[in-house]
Design a protein around this motif. Structure first.
Motif, PDB file in Angstrom:
ATOM      1  N   ALA A   5       0.864  -1.194   0.000  1.00  0.00           N
ATOM      2  CA  ALA A   5       0.000   0.000   0.000  1.00  0.00           C
ATOM      3  C   ALA A   5       0.895   1.236   0.000  1.00  0.00           C
ATOM      4  N   GLN A  13       6.451   7.626  -1.709  1.00  0.00           N
ATOM      5  CA  GLN A  13       7.611   8.321  -1.125  1.00  0.00           C
ATOM      6  C   GLN A  13       8.492   7.388  -0.288  1.00  0.00           C
ATOM      7  N   GLU A  51       0.360  -1.213  -4.775  1.00  0.00           N
ATOM      8  CA  GLU A  51      -0.708  -0.264  -4.478  1.00  0.00           C
ATOM      9  C   GLU A  51      -1.857  -0.534  -5.457  1.00  0.00           C
ATOM     10  N   LYS A  81       2.824   1.003   6.055  1.00  0.00           N
ATOM     11  CA  LYS A  81       2.721   2.178   6.942  1.00  0.00           C
ATOM     12  C   LYS A  81       1.388   2.899   6.741  1.00  0.00           C
TER      13      LYS A  81
HETATM   14  C1  LIG Z   1      -3.333   6.232   4.116  1.00  0.00           C
HETATM   15  S1  LIG Z   1      -2.728   5.478   2.665  1.00  0.00           S
HETATM   16  C2  LIG Z   1      -1.063   5.088   3.166  1.00  0.00           C
HETATM   17  C3  LIG Z   1      -0.113   5.104   2.004  1.00  0.00           C
HETATM   18  C4  LIG Z   1       1.371   4.993   2.332  1.00  0.00           C
HETATM   19  N1  LIG Z   1       1.693   3.722   2.948  1.00  0.00           N
HETATM   20  C5  LIG Z   1       1.872   6.143   3.179  1.00  0.00           C
HETATM   21  O1  LIG Z   1       2.313   5.916   4.302  1.00  0.00           O
HETATM   22  O2  LIG Z   1       1.832   7.274   2.702  1.00  0.00           O
HETATM   23  C6  LIG Z   1      -3.551   3.923   2.600  1.00  0.00           C
HETATM   24  C7  LIG Z   1      -3.295   3.165   1.324  1.00  0.00           C
HETATM   25  O3  LIG Z   1      -3.886   1.882   1.385  1.00  0.00           O
HETATM   26  C8  LIG Z   1      -4.315   1.528   0.070  1.00  0.00           C
HETATM   27  N2  LIG Z   1      -5.265   0.419   0.193  1.00  0.00           N
HETATM   28  C9  LIG Z   1      -6.536   0.455   0.610  1.00  0.00           C
HETATM   29  N3  LIG Z   1      -7.068  -0.776   0.622  1.00  0.00           N
HETATM   30  C10 LIG Z   1      -6.091  -1.633   0.200  1.00  0.00           C
HETATM   31  C11 LIG Z   1      -6.001  -3.051   0.036  1.00  0.00           C
HETATM   32  N4  LIG Z   1      -7.026  -3.857   0.312  1.00  0.00           N
HETATM   33  N5  LIG Z   1      -4.831  -3.565  -0.399  1.00  0.00           N
HETATM   34  C12 LIG Z   1      -3.769  -2.771  -0.637  1.00  0.00           C
HETATM   35  N6  LIG Z   1      -3.792  -1.429  -0.479  1.00  0.00           N
HETATM   36  C13 LIG Z   1      -4.939  -0.864  -0.064  1.00  0.00           C
HETATM   37  C14 LIG Z   1      -4.880   2.824  -0.463  1.00  0.00           C
HETATM   38  O4  LIG Z   1      -4.996   2.839  -1.867  1.00  0.00           O
HETATM   39  C15 LIG Z   1      -3.870   3.842   0.080  1.00  0.00           C
HETATM   40  O5  LIG Z   1      -2.809   4.040  -0.808  1.00  0.00           O
END
Ligand SMILES: C[S@@+](CC[C@H](N)C(=O)[O-])C[C@H]1O[C@@H](n2cnc3c(N)ncnc32)[C@H](O)[C@@H]1O
Length: 284
Positions: free
Chosen positions: A66, A71, A87, A131
């Motif tokens: 995810a 970054q 992602e 994260k």
């Molecule tokens: C708050 S963001 C965090 C992104 C990054 N890890 C950061 O710290 O900036 C949450 C992320 O989870 C992804 N996401 C949501 N559901 C998911 C799933 N079932 N599997 C993988 N990624 C998912 C979203 O697309 C989003 O990019």
């Protein structure tokens, strides 16, 4: 917004549950737009500690699950690792790809994938980070199991998760219910920082984090990052203090958070994958 069918978890059932996901998601509603000293401290410490615990370095293979705007995977590749970001959001992975091509001469690889079905062989990575995302997953246990599966035996999975039973959430919630319940004051309601956002599936506190993580990991790190983020008036007070004094306060609370992770704003858990025998996995 896409609606995709997903199999229902009840074995005997032939019903199909709907899996609602937003594949064009970006993070305009997640990352605070105005930066304050406490937000900067929290995000900087959470990121630094998450990346350090993954032990980046020359030639190590690291996965960011995810990866959002990418970054963190970019930072890992700058530290010499061969980094991959996964992602599902088309918009966010497109942005990550663009950013990394501009910003790095050894950009990470970007793969569009769900966390519950990572398209990698067992033990492909030396470390995995996830994260600020586990609470967005509709299948967090499967996601952690997948992270453990793709990590080599001596590698490490690092999870950074927001704590909705932090000291700050408890105090702010208590104050609000005192004002509403006892003083009969009607508060301007919008989402409070202790309310779970609508795009979260799970409301985490430390015991639930431990319980879920230990299903697939032998946890050896549980650490708190920052304390008091979101407490009414705290950002404003810090903004008014001379910078060295504000830093002293943030560092002091940061040390407390490390000692008392259950009360911290974000908890980081890390551990080696537990190896599950293939036969028991198949019968699960
Ligand atoms: C708050 S963001 C965090 C992104 C990054 N890890 C950061 O710290 O900036 C949450 C992320 O989870 C992804 N996401 C949501 N559901 C998911 C799933 N079932 N599997 C993988 N990624 C998912 C979203 O697309 C989003 O990019």
């Amino acid at each position: 917004m896409r609606v995709a069918p997903a199999p229902c978890r009840t074995l005997a059932s032939i019903r199909v549950a709907l899996r609602v996901v937003d594949l064009d998601r970006d993070m305009r509603d997640v990352v605070p737009t105005g930066t304050t000293r406490d937000s900067e401290y929290l995000f900087e410490r959470m990121t630094r500690r998450t990346l350090d615990l993954a032990r980046p370095g020359c030639g190590t293979r690291l996965l960011d699950v995810a990866s959002g705007f990418g970054q963190d995977a970019i930072a890992l590749s700058r530290r010499g690792s061969w980094a991959v970001g996964t992602e599902p959001s088309r918009r966010m992975s497109g942005f990550a790809r663009l950013q990394s091509e501009r910003a790095s001469d050894r950009p990470p690889s970007w793969v569009r994938s769900w966390s519950s079905a990572l398209p990698f062989r067992d033990g492909s990575f030396d470390g995995v980070i996830c994260k600020g995302a586990l609470d967005h997953f509709d299948r967090p246990l499967e996601a952690i199991a997948e992270m453990a599966r793709v990590t080599r035996r001596e590698g490490r999975v690092v999870l950074a998760i927001a704590n909705f039973e932090s000291l700050s959430c408890r105090v702010a919630r208590g104050l609000d219910s005192f004002k509403e319940g006892w003083l009969r004051r009607s508060l301007r309601r919008g989402r409070r920082h202790y309310d779970v956002p609508s795009d979260h599936f799970t409301r985490y506190e430390i015991e639930l984090m431990r319980e879920q993580a230990r299903e697939a990991l032998e946890i050896d790190v549980v650490e708190g990052i920052s304390m008091a983020w979101g407490l009414p008036g705290w950002s404003r007070l810090l903004g008014r203090l001379p910078a060295p004094l504000a830093q002293l306060a943030l560092n002091g609370l940061g040390r407390m958070a490390r000692l008392l992770p259950g009360l911290s704003d974000v908890v980081i858990l890390a551990g080696r994958p537990r190896r599950v025998r293939k036969s028991s996995m198949n019968s699960a």
